[in-house]
Design a protein around this motif. Structure first.
Motif, PDB file in Angstrom:
ATOM      1  N   LEU A  19      -9.256   1.553  11.541  1.00 13.97           N
ATOM      2  CA  LEU A  19      -9.706   2.804  10.944  1.00 13.97           C
ATOM      3  C   LEU A  19      -9.391   3.881  11.966  1.00 13.97           C
ATOM      4  N   ARG A  20      -8.467   4.778  11.639  1.00  7.63           N
ATOM      5  CA  ARG A  20      -7.998   5.788  12.590  1.00  7.63           C
ATOM      6  C   ARG A  20      -8.166   7.188  12.021  1.00  7.63           C
TER       7      ARG A  20
ATOM      8  N   TRP B 183      -7.937   3.928   6.875  1.00  7.20           N
ATOM      9  CA  TRP B 183      -7.409   2.624   7.242  1.00  7.20           C
ATOM     10  C   TRP B 183      -5.894   2.695   7.342  1.00  7.20           C
ATOM     11  N   GLU B 184      -5.320   1.918   8.274  1.00  2.62           N
ATOM     12  CA  GLU B 184      -3.865   1.912   8.470  1.00  2.62           C
ATOM     13  C   GLU B 184      -3.126   1.267   7.300  1.00  2.62           C
ATOM     14  N   HIS B 185      -3.777   0.365   6.601  1.00  3.37           N
ATOM     15  CA  HIS B 185      -3.172  -0.323   5.460  1.00  3.37           C
ATOM     16  C   HIS B 185      -4.113  -0.185   4.262  1.00  3.37           C
TER      17      HIS B 185
ATOM     18  N   ALA C 129      -0.611   4.597   3.033  1.00  2.37           N
ATOM     19  CA  ALA C 129      -1.974   4.049   2.891  1.00  2.37           C
ATOM     20  C   ALA C 129      -2.993   5.179   2.829  1.00  2.37           C
ATOM     21  N   GLN C 130      -2.787   6.202   3.645  1.00  2.76           N
ATOM     22  CA  GLN C 130      -3.671   7.376   3.635  1.00  2.76           C
ATOM     23  C   GLN C 130      -3.670   8.006   2.246  1.00  2.76           C
TER      24      GLN C 130
END
Length: 163
Positions: free
Chosen positions: A82-83, A102-104, A126-127
Motif C-alpha cells: 500500500l503506497r 495498492w500496487e496491484h 491498479a490505481q
C-alpha cells in the motif's frame, strides 16, 4: 458518441452509491460509448458514470494502451504494498494529493454484452481500477486521504475557482 461534461466535487451524484446495471440494451451501449469518448482525451485515464451525472456502476478506461470498460465492477484482488501515489481526478480538477493505493488490483464485472470480464494491473493501472471503483461506491479519492492530507485537500477544493 459525444464527450460528456464532468461533474465536480460537491455534486451530489458523486457521493451516492451507484445502481447496478441490469438491462443490457442500446441505451447502455450509448452510455458506454459516451464514457469511452469522455475518457479518451490526452491526460485522462478513465471516467466513471457518476462523473458524467449517471448513477450506474460503469467505468471506461483509456490508459497505458489499454482501452475498455467494466460494468458492475467489484475489486476482487489487491496486492503488493500500500503506497502513497500522486493522484488527481477529473472531478477535482487541478489538484493532486498523495493517496494510499495498492500496487496491484483486479476487478471483475461484465462488459456491454453481459459477458464476464476480469481486468487487472499494476502501478498506475491498479490505481485507476481502485479510483474508479471508489467512484461507483460514492467515494471521491480526497475522502480516502489520511486526516491531515484530507484537510489540506478540502481546503484547496474550497479555494478552487471551479468550486
Amino acid at each position: 458518441m459525444p464527450e460528456r461534461a464532468i461533474r465536480h466535487y460537491g455534486d451530489p451524484v458523486l457521493r451516492s452509491v451507484c445502481v447496478p446495471v441490469t438491462v443490457f440494451d442500446d441505451a447502455l451501449r450509448a452510455l458506454v460509448d459516451d464514457l469511452a469518448a469522455t475518457a479518451a482525451p490526452e491526460g485522462r485515464a478513465a471516467v466513471a458514470a457518476p462523473q458524467i451525472g449517471v448513477s450506474r456502476r460503469i467505468f471506461a478506461y483509456h490508459l497505458d494502451g489499454r482501452i475498455g470498460h467494466v460494468i458492475n465492477p467489484v475489486v476482487v484482488e489487491t496486492g503488493g504494498e500500500l503506497r502513497d501515489i500522486d493522484e488527481g481526478c477529473l472531478s477535482v480538477p487541478g489538484l493532486w494529493f498523495p493517496t494510499p493505493r495498492w500496487e496491484h488490483a483486479a476487478v471483475s464485472g461484465v462488459d456491454v454484452e453481459g459477458e464476464e470480464v476480469r481486468i487487472e494491473g499494476e502501478g498506475v493501472f491498479a490505481q485507476m481500477l481502485q479510483h474508479e471503483t471508489d467512484h461507483l461506491d460514492g467515494t471521491v479519492y480526497v475522502e480516502t486521504l489520511p486526516k491531515e492530507r484530507r484537510r489540506e485537500a478540502l481546503r484547496a477544493i474550497r479555494q478552487a475557482e471551479w468550486f
